[in-house]
Scaffold this active site. Structure first.
Site, PDB file in Angstrom:
ATOM      1  N   HIS A   1       0.830  -1.210   0.000  1.00 32.89           N
ATOM      2  CA  HIS A   1       0.000   0.000   0.000  1.00 32.89           C
ATOM      3  C   HIS A   1       0.865   1.261   0.000  1.00 32.89           C
ATOM      4  O   HIS A   1       0.444   2.313   0.481  1.00 32.89           O
ATOM      5  CB  HIS A   1      -0.936   0.005   1.220  1.00 32.89           C
TER       6      HIS A   1
HETATM    7  C1  LIG Z   1       0.548  -7.437  -4.665  1.00 38.60           C
HETATM    8  C2  LIG Z   1      -0.365  -6.324  -4.282  1.00 38.60           C
HETATM    9  C3  LIG Z   1      -1.438  -6.581  -3.424  1.00 38.60           C
HETATM   10  C4  LIG Z   1      -2.309  -5.559  -3.057  1.00 38.60           C
HETATM   11  N1  LIG Z   1      -3.450  -5.865  -2.365  1.00 38.60           N
HETATM   12  C5  LIG Z   1      -4.425  -4.919  -2.267  1.00 38.60           C
HETATM   13  C6  LIG Z   1      -5.727  -5.258  -1.806  1.00 38.60           C
HETATM   14  O1  LIG Z   1      -6.057  -6.416  -1.536  1.00 38.60           O
HETATM   15  N2  LIG Z   1      -6.648  -4.260  -1.699  1.00 38.60           N
HETATM   16  C7  LIG Z   1      -6.354  -2.960  -2.013  1.00 38.60           C
HETATM   17  O2  LIG Z   1      -7.220  -2.099  -1.856  1.00 38.60           O
HETATM   18  N3  LIG Z   1      -5.132  -2.626  -2.467  1.00 38.60           N
HETATM   19  C8  LIG Z   1      -4.185  -3.567  -2.640  1.00 38.60           C
HETATM   20  N4  LIG Z   1      -2.967  -3.237  -3.173  1.00 38.60           N
HETATM   21  C9  LIG Z   1      -2.670  -1.807  -3.426  1.00 38.60           C
HETATM   22  C10 LIG Z   1      -3.325  -1.225  -4.660  1.00 38.60           C
HETATM   23  O3  LIG Z   1      -3.426  -2.197  -5.688  1.00 38.60           O
HETATM   24  C11 LIG Z   1      -2.490  -0.003  -5.110  1.00 38.60           C
HETATM   25  O4  LIG Z   1      -2.442   0.919  -4.059  1.00 38.60           O
HETATM   26  C12 LIG Z   1      -3.066   0.686  -6.332  1.00 38.60           C
HETATM   27  O5  LIG Z   1      -3.228  -0.244  -7.373  1.00 38.60           O
HETATM   28  C13 LIG Z   1      -2.168   1.844  -6.784  1.00 38.60           C
HETATM   29  O6  LIG Z   1      -2.784   2.504  -7.872  1.00 38.60           O
HETATM   30  P1  LIG Z   1      -2.044   3.667  -8.683  1.00 38.60           P
HETATM   31  O7  LIG Z   1      -3.005   4.097  -9.733  1.00 38.60           O
HETATM   32  O8  LIG Z   1      -1.527   4.686  -7.735  1.00 38.60           O
HETATM   33  O9  LIG Z   1      -0.781   2.969  -9.349  1.00 38.60           O
HETATM   34  P2  LIG Z   1      -0.737   1.728 -10.357  1.00 38.60           P
HETATM   35  O10 LIG Z   1      -1.998   0.961 -10.330  1.00 38.60           O
HETATM   36  O11 LIG Z   1       0.530   1.017 -10.086  1.00 38.60           O
HETATM   37  O12 LIG Z   1      -0.673   2.430 -11.783  1.00 38.60           O
HETATM   38  C14 LIG Z   1       0.460   3.019 -12.327  1.00 38.60           C
HETATM   39  C15 LIG Z   1       0.561   2.601 -13.783  1.00 38.60           C
HETATM   40  O13 LIG Z   1       1.472   3.459 -14.449  1.00 38.60           O
HETATM   41  C16 LIG Z   1       2.277   2.702 -15.327  1.00 38.60           C
HETATM   42  N5  LIG Z   1       3.508   3.475 -15.522  1.00 38.60           N
HETATM   43  C17 LIG Z   1       4.429   3.795 -14.584  1.00 38.60           C
HETATM   44  N6  LIG Z   1       5.407   4.532 -15.132  1.00 38.60           N
HETATM   45  C18 LIG Z   1       5.089   4.696 -16.433  1.00 38.60           C
HETATM   46  C19 LIG Z   1       5.723   5.374 -17.511  1.00 38.60           C
HETATM   47  N7  LIG Z   1       6.864   6.037 -17.351  1.00 38.60           N
HETATM   48  N8  LIG Z   1       5.145   5.318 -18.746  1.00 38.60           N
HETATM   49  C20 LIG Z   1       3.972   4.644 -18.931  1.00 38.60           C
HETATM   50  N9  LIG Z   1       3.341   3.993 -17.929  1.00 38.60           N
HETATM   51  C21 LIG Z   1       3.891   4.027 -16.698  1.00 38.60           C
HETATM   52  C22 LIG Z   1       2.454   1.379 -14.623  1.00 38.60           C
HETATM   53  O14 LIG Z   1       2.798   0.361 -15.513  1.00 38.60           O
HETATM   54  C23 LIG Z   1       1.091   1.181 -13.959  1.00 38.60           C
HETATM   55  O15 LIG Z   1       0.194   0.458 -14.785  1.00 38.60           O
HETATM   56  C24 LIG Z   1      -2.066  -4.227  -3.515  1.00 38.60           C
HETATM   57  C25 LIG Z   1      -0.991  -3.968  -4.361  1.00 38.60           C
HETATM   58  C26 LIG Z   1      -0.148  -4.996  -4.765  1.00 38.60           C
HETATM   59  C27 LIG Z   1       0.995  -4.689  -5.699  1.00 38.60           C
END
Ligand SMILES: Cc1cc2nc3c(=O)[nH]c(=O)nc-3n(C[C@H](O)[C@H](O)[C@H](O)COP(=O)(O)OP(=O)(O)OC[C@H]3O[C@@H](n4cnc5c(N)ncnc54)[C@H](O)[C@@H]3O)c2cc1C
Ligand SMILES: *[C@@H]1O[C@H](CO)[C@@H](O)[C@H](O)[C@H]1NC(C)=O
Ligand SMILES: *[C@@H]1O[C@H](CO)[C@@H](O)[C@H](O)[C@H]1NC(C)=O
Ligand SMILES: *[C@@H]1O[C@H](CO)[C@@H](O)[C@H](O)[C@H]1NC(C)=O
Ligand SMILES: *[C@@H]1O[C@H](CO)[C@@H](O)[C@H](O)[C@H]1NC(C)=O
Ligand SMILES: *[C@@H]1O[C@H](CO)[C@@H](O)[C@H](O)[C@H]1NC(C)=O
Ligand SMILES: *[C@@H]1O[C@H](CO)[C@@H](O)[C@H](O)[C@H]1NC(C)=O
Ligand SMILES: *[C@@H]1O[C@H](CO)[C@@H](O)[C@H](O)[C@H]1NC(C)=O
Length: 580
Positions: free
Chosen positions: A514
């Site tokens: 997280h």
């Molecule tokens: C293994 C795991 C288990 C988890 N379990 C839970 C759970 O059970 N419940 C829950 O609520 N949360 C859970 N989480 C946390 C939750 O999934 C994350 O907090 C959330 O997905 C983050 O979202 P975000 O949009 O901030 O980033 P992300 O979803 O990581 O999105 C960022 C995106 O940007 C892309 N990106 C990055 N840099 C670039 C670039 N330079 N050019 C193009 N694309 C790029 C990446 O590829 C990615 O797809 C878990 C996370 C993980 C990894």
């Protein structure tokens, strides 16, 4: 009688497992064939859009879907498609993607300076394609604190929930954990709800009743196909700014590379309030700002990056909520489950659980969320988690008796956390991980919350409700001392600390993934998620959080994408924009 019903239950579970296995392949046929998703190699060298969103993750997908209804939107995602990959779509393969260390894996491993092995998404749908699926909203206090509009927040959660949220099955083991929490005073019983309320509840999940995962990429179903272009394997290397003759730098384009390494440029169309929005996640967003010349001056200098704006707080305020868990071997079979129930305590600790062996990585046996194969090594203190230590743990695990995998983990994650760290560039390549430090338990309040959480878990294990899933001869000290024969729980080896839960917290710390921060509100972005000191640039994702919302963040990250999409549309409709 109990034996009979248990046996019948086990038979059903095996049968369900077989069904799941086959339906996994059918699921890929049902994958939406989005007409607007293409490989970046097919993109022209130069293109123009109203909105360019960097990162097709948990926030980026709902945001793009929303904006596409009234504007032309380009969504650039460095990873591939989640559809048709059972490592992503099947609940019982949880962890397979996390243990796949190849350059094309949907997961990119990183190890923080603290020594804890961690993972970040590299796939359309982002973290929602890798995660444990638990779906739970932020507290009303969180929403008030950020200053969000409560009504639009609720509408946005519902928009998300219509597509990706489900009620979990709650079989015997998860039910015993829930009843155990109620028995030891984590009350009241709040039943099944997405809401964040003190007491014990069953939360939502993005896995449907057949164990198929629904991700943020599914929210693209809401898109206007003629308003959206999604490019896969499109890695953004830099945001471009106009600076000459302007009081403030203005973002106007991006440079991205496709899978063959070819460079493309995408620019904002002229003469409007168009914007670049960075949704690259807590590691990707601060990293990309720095690579583009926005960040702490000393860091930009050290990497010879031309400074666009000295913004010292970029990459600061990085946090990861520490997770600690206890494995409890069971005398009876348990279901495979990821998180379904949660105890929301008054002392700032959330109690959750996962059970059953799964088959990650093609191996025969595994601990799912807590497998050393995915880097969750709690039996060795963080700084000693070397590749050799990991390999040894995997080897030990392979030697274990089948019975050792029967059981489950009860974990606690603390709210916040209070402890914060920082992120720095390591290289000039956007595909490389930046260096990150989380400083787990640096703040004494975090440690206290961990200790209280673990004591609650101990009481749950000893509860009447949980008794059939516990061997009577295994006392708690013996449970914590299960390292000698198996790589499971770690009894602190420190001389004075045989019963010190403080030491247990520090030595067995893992991540629940997280992590957040790096572009925090009030420090890097304003209340409209606009990057301070520049025009036409916002950051909308988990990097903007000051602390992790709710018990688990994904519901709120998806909500935020939708929420900001709607707000941006409304503001433009009202002709309301502060910068032009
Ligand atoms: C293994 C795991 C288990 C988890 N379990 C839970 C759970 O059970 N419940 C829950 O609520 N949360 C859970 N989480 C946390 C939750 O999934 C994350 O907090 C959330 O997905 C983050 O979202 P975000 O949009 O901030 O980033 P992300 O979803 O990581 O999105 C960022 C995106 O940007 C892309 N990106 C990055 N840099 C670039 C670039 N330079 N050019 C193009 N694309 C790029 C990446 O590829 C990615 O797809 C878990 C996370 C993980 C990894
Ligand atoms: C998906 O749709 C495109 C056109 O919209 C078509 O060319 C392609 O064959 C389809 N793919 C599948 C797997 O159906
Ligand atoms: C949003 O929904 C929650 C219940 O999920 C409710 O308690 C709250 O009052 C609602 N807020 C608004 C502003 O309607
Ligand atoms: C699934 O994961 C395993 C190991 O974790 C890997 O070997 C395999 O290639 C992955 N499959 C896909 C389709 O990504
Ligand atoms: C832990 O296990 C080891 C090896 O089995 C044993 O020597 C030691 O006494 C145990 N300690 C406790 C506190 O149970
Ligand atoms: C261990 O305990 C002894 C006496 O109780 C004390 O003198 C010593 O400082 C302690 N050591 C540590 C590392 O806390
Ligand atoms: C979006 O466009 C439609 C027509 O295409 C219009 O009716 C609607 O008011 C617009 N909404 C916003 C929020 O801009
Ligand atoms: C512009 O939007 C803000 C909120 O984003 C609102 O407070 C303000 O009243 C709006 N101004 C106009 C002229 O609509």
């Amino acid at each position: 009688m109990a034996t009979l019903s248990r046996r019948r239950w086990f038979g059903t579970a095996v049968f369900a497992g077989i069904l799941l296995f086959f339906s996994g392949f059918c699921a890929s046929e049902k994958a939406p064939n989005y007409s607007f998703v293409h490989k970046a190699t097919s993109a022209p060298p130069i293109s123009y859009y109203d909105y360019i969103i960097v990162g097709g993750g948990t926030a980026g997908c709902p945001l793009a879907a929303t904006l596409s209804h009234n504007y032309s939107v380009l969504l650039l995602e460095r990873g591939g498609s989640p559809y048709g990959n059972p490592n992503i779509t099947e609940l019982n393969l949880f962890g397979a993607a996390l243990s796949d260390l190849s350059p094309t894996s949907p997961s990119q491993r990183f190890i923080s300076k603290d020594g804890v092995i961690n993972a970040r998404a590299r796939v359309l749908g982002g973290g929602s394609c890798l995660n444990a699926g638990f779906y739970s909203r932020a507290s009303l206090h969180d929403i008030w604190e950020v200053g969000w509009d409560g009504r639009l927040v609720n509408e946005s959660y519902q928009w998300v929930e219509r597509v990706v949220a489900f009620e979990p099955p709650m079989q015997q083991w998860q039910t015993a954990v829930r009843d155990g929490m109620l028995e030891v005073g984590v009350v009241p019983d709040n039943g099944f709800t997405y809401d964040h309320i003190y007491g014990t509840k069953v939360g939502g999940t993005i896995f449907d009743k057949d164990g198929h995962r629904h991700t943020a990429a599914d929210l693209l179903e809401y898109a206007n196909p003629s308003g959206l272009t999604v490019l896969l394997h499109a890695s953004v290397h830099r945001i471009l700014f106009r600076t000459r003759g302007r009081p403030r730098p203005k973002a106007h384009g991006v440079i991205f590379r496709d899978a063959s390494g070819a460079r493309h440029r995408a620019y904002l169309k002229k003469g409007s309030k168009n914007e670049i929005i960075v949704s690259a996640g807590a590691l990707g967003s601060p990293q990309l700002l720095m690579l583009s010349g926005i960040g702490p001056q000393d860091q930009l200098k050290a990497h010879k990056i031309r400074e666009v704006l000295d913004l010292p707080m970029v990459g600061q305020g990085m946090s990861d909520n520490p997770m600690n868990a206890i494995f409890i071997p069971s005398p009876v079979p348990v279901e495979i489950s990821l998180i379904e129930t949660v105890g929301i305590t008054h002392f700032g600790s959330y109690i959750e659980a996962a059970s059953g062996a799964n088959f990650a990585g093609g191996a025969t046996r595994d601990f799912g969320m807590f497998s050393p194969k995915i880097g969750q090594l709690s039996t060795v203190p963080p700084k000693e988690r070397t590749p050799e230590a990991l390999a040894k743990a995997v080897e030990l695990m392979d030697k274990l008796d089948e019975a050792a995998f029967r059981g489950g983990f009860i974990l606690e994650k603390i709210t916040g956390p209070m402890s914060t760290g920082h992120l720095e560039l390591q290289t000039l390549n956007a595909n490389d991980n930046p260096s990150v430090t989380f400083n787990y338990f640096k703040d004494p309040l975090d440690l206290e919350r961990c200790v209280q959480g673990l004591s609650t878990i101990e009481r749950v294990i000893e509860s009447k409700a949980f008794s059939k899933f516990r061997y009577d001869f295994l006392t708690l000290p013996a449970l914590l001392n299960m390292t000698a024969s198996s790589p499971i729980n770690l009894l602190p080896k420190h001389a004075n600390a045989s019963r010190s839960l403080e030491q247990f917290c520090k030595d067995t710390v893992m991540t629940i993934w997280h992590y957040h921060g790096g572009c925090q509100m009030g420090k890097v972005v304003d209340h409209d998620y606009k990057v301070l000191g520049v025009d036409a640039l916002r950051v909308i994702d988990g990097s903007t959080f000051n602390h992790s919302p709710g018990t688990n963040p994904q519901a709120t990250v998806m909500m935020l994408g939708r929420y900001m999409g709607v707000r941006i549309l409304r503001e433009r409709l009202a002709g309301n924009d502060s910068h032009e």
